[in-house]
Design an enzyme around this catalytic site. Structure first.
Site, mmCIF file in Angstrom:
data_model
loop_
_atom_site.group_PDB
_atom_site.id
_atom_site.type_symbol
_atom_site.label_atom_id
_atom_site.label_comp_id
_atom_site.label_asym_id
_atom_site.label_seq_id
_atom_site.Cartn_x
_atom_site.Cartn_y
_atom_site.Cartn_z
ATOM 1 N N CYS A 95 10.244 -5.964 4.659
ATOM 2 C CA CYS A 95 9.383 -5.324 3.659
ATOM 3 C C CYS A 95 10.164 -4.388 2.736
ATOM 4 O O CYS A 95 9.979 -4.411 1.513
ATOM 5 C CB CYS A 95 8.258 -4.560 4.343
ATOM 6 S SG CYS A 95 8.792 -3.476 5.682
ATOM 7 N N HIS A 132 5.672 1.807 1.263
ATOM 8 C CA HIS A 132 7.029 2.340 1.442
ATOM 9 C C HIS A 132 7.567 2.879 0.112
ATOM 10 O O HIS A 132 7.334 2.296 -0.950
ATOM 11 C CB HIS A 132 7.983 1.238 1.913
ATOM 12 C CG HIS A 132 7.725 0.749 3.308
ATOM 13 N ND1 HIS A 132 6.904 1.387 4.197
ATOM 14 C CD2 HIS A 132 8.233 -0.341 3.967
ATOM 15 C CE1 HIS A 132 6.901 0.721 5.354
ATOM 16 N NE2 HIS A 132 7.689 -0.325 5.232
#
Length: 334
Positions: A132, A239
């Site tokens: 990710c 994130h």
């Protein structure tokens, strides 16, 4: 696009359920769909596109007789190691979200906005979805790599607890409520942990090595020098990354900003005068990669700094996998 039969493996997990949302939202051309999980979750019901489906247990014969063309896997490395080759042996192309196949030289590692051409290099019937934190970094770096070349990259990540799944989210919620942590080695509430995945013999964590190695594979360029520090922070979703880049060539900052601004899948949020820059709370629930704080690094000749934010469950996992599946259909590979 022609319609295909699709399987979702790990359908009841956090990423698996997001697969369903993304498939529905993007109107992926599905003829028939099948949902698989561990024995523990088998028998539960999933609603997809207004219809209820019973989740089947994933077994060695689960794919038989269904004429499945694409299987989206998000059930962990051990499951992928065992069942992805079984699916591939039955003519199914697996798009795998685990780390199991990413560095296999015979398995393409794909971010559709960056290296879609590698979709045609399938040798084992498996395509790997990158990590990710790697995915969101690659999208804005691609035009800069093409324009200036990348000499060195320093990744510093600030990763949400959703990257650890439901256990990470629970640890944050419990910590905020004053309860002890059960999953992380230290409290995550009101804290930062410079520790994602296990530590390696070289002192880096496995997450850091993923970013280093996957970056080189995606760009197909081992000459890029890459280092990383990955940190878990008390944020539920999305994130954030500070990316320091040193180019091979001189640049004008306005040209860098323009290149990033015109990149597919990127949203530029960069107006410091009005306190406008990418935020995790704004990125959560979206598929785009948000980029801002673009500025020259005056400590080197050809350096810049970027701040990059994206939803790690969507673009960092489910959406990227569905985009890969779309490439398969568009290229008549299924």
């Amino acid at each position: 696009m022609k319609k295909v039969n699709v399987a979702v493996v790990g359908a009841t997990g956090m990423v698996g359920r997001t697969f369903l949302k993304v498939l529905e939202e993007r109107q992926f051309p599905i003829e028939n769909v099948y949902f698989f999980s561990s024995k523990k979750s088998a028998g539960s019901t999933i609603t997809f596109a207004g219809k209820d489906y019973v989740v089947e247990e994933l077994t060695e014969t689960a794919f038989d007789g269904k004429n499945i063309q694409i299987a989206l896997f998000s059930a962990g490395g051990a499951t992928s190691e065992k069942f992805a080759p079984i699916a591939a042996s039955k003519g199914i192309i697996v798009v795998d979200n685990s780390a199991q196949w990413r560095m296999d030289p015979d398995v393409p590692l794909i971010v559709p906005e960056v290296n879609p051409e590698t979709i045609k290099e399938i040798k084992k019937g498996i395509i790997a979805n990158p990590n990710c934190s790697t995915i969101q970094a690659m999208v804005p770096l691609k035009p800069l790599y093409e324009k200036y070349g990348l000499k060195r990259i320093v990744f510093s990540t600030y990763q949400a607890v959703s990257g650890s799944g439901v256990r990470g989210v629970k640890d944050l919620e419990d910590g905020i409520a004053g309860k002890p942590n059960q999953f992380y080695p230290h409290p995550i509430a009101f804290n930062c942990l410079p520790h994602i995945d296990v530590f390696m013999d070289n002192g880096y964590t496995k997450e850091e090595m993923k970013m280093i190695n996957e970056t080189k594979k995606i760009f197909n360029d081992d000459s890029i020098k890459v280092t990383a520090t990955t940190v878990r922070v008390p944020v539920r979703g999305a994130h954030s990354e500070s990316i320091n880049v040193e180019f091979n060539k001189p640049f004008e900052l306005e040209d860098v900003v323009e290149a990033i601004k015109n990149t597919e899948g990127v949203v530029l949020v960069d107006n410091p005068a009005k306190d406008e820059y990418p935020l995790a709370v704004d990125a959560e629930g979206h598929d785009e990669v948000f980029v801002g704080r673009i500025r020259r690094d005056f400590s080197v000749d050809n350096g810049i700094n970027l701040w990059v934010v994206a939803d790690n469950i969507r673009k960092g996992a489910a959406t990227n996998a569905v985009q890969i599946a779309e490439l398969l259909v568009k290229n008549d590979l299924v």
